[in-house]
Design a protein around this motif. Structure first.
Motif: not given
Length: 122
Positions: A32-42
Motif C-alpha cells: 500500500l503506497l501513500t505519496l505526499d503528492q502526485r505532482s512533479l518534483g521531489k
C-alpha cells in the motif's frame, strides 16, 4: 463575499490533500503506497507491506526503481528506510508528467519479490 472566500479555501484544501493510496498485491504480498503528492518534483511516501492474510511484513530490504515505460526512462534504484510507520522514502525525483511504474524489489529471508505500482504524476 465572505462565503465565497470560505468556499474557495475549502476547495483549495481538498485539492491540496494527499492523494489516495495505491494498493497492489500478488499471491503472497500486499503493498500500500501513500505519496505526499502526485505532482512533479521531489516526492516522499510510505509503503506498508503485509502478507495476504494482513500480517504486517517487517525486516525486509526494499528498493524502488521508477520506470516510465512509454519514454524508456529508468531512474536509479534507491533503498527505503524501515520505520514504525512503514517503509519510507523522500528521494523520489519525478521530472516528467505521465504514468510511471514504481517497481518494488522486496527481499526477505532470502526470497525476492517484485511488485509494480502504477502512478500517474502531473
Amino acid at each position: 463575499m465572505r462565503n465565497l472566500l470560505v468556499l474557495c479555501g475549502f476547495l483549495l484544501c481538498i485539492a491540496c490533500a494527499a492523494p489516495a493510496p495505491i494498493r497492489v498485491q500478488n499471491s503472497t504480498l500486499v503493498a500500500l503506497l501513500t505519496l505526499d503528492q502526485r505532482s512533479l518534483g521531489k516526492r516522499s511516501g510510505t509503503i506498508l507491506l503485509s502478507n495476504v492474510d494482513g500480517t504486517p511484513m517487517r525486516d525486509a530490504t526494499v528498493t524502488v526503481t521508477a520506470v516510465m515505460q512509454q519514454h524508456g526512462m529508468i531512474l536509479p534504484p534507491f533503498a527505503l528506510n524501515e520505520t514504525p510507520a512503514g517503509y519510507q522514502f523522500d528521494t523520489l525525483q519525478i521530472d516528467m508528467a505521465g504514468e510511471w511504474q514504481l517497481q518494488l524489489r522486496i527481499t526477505r529471508n532470502g526470497t525476492e519479490t517484485l511488485l509494480e505500482l502504477p502512478v500517474v504524476f502531473q
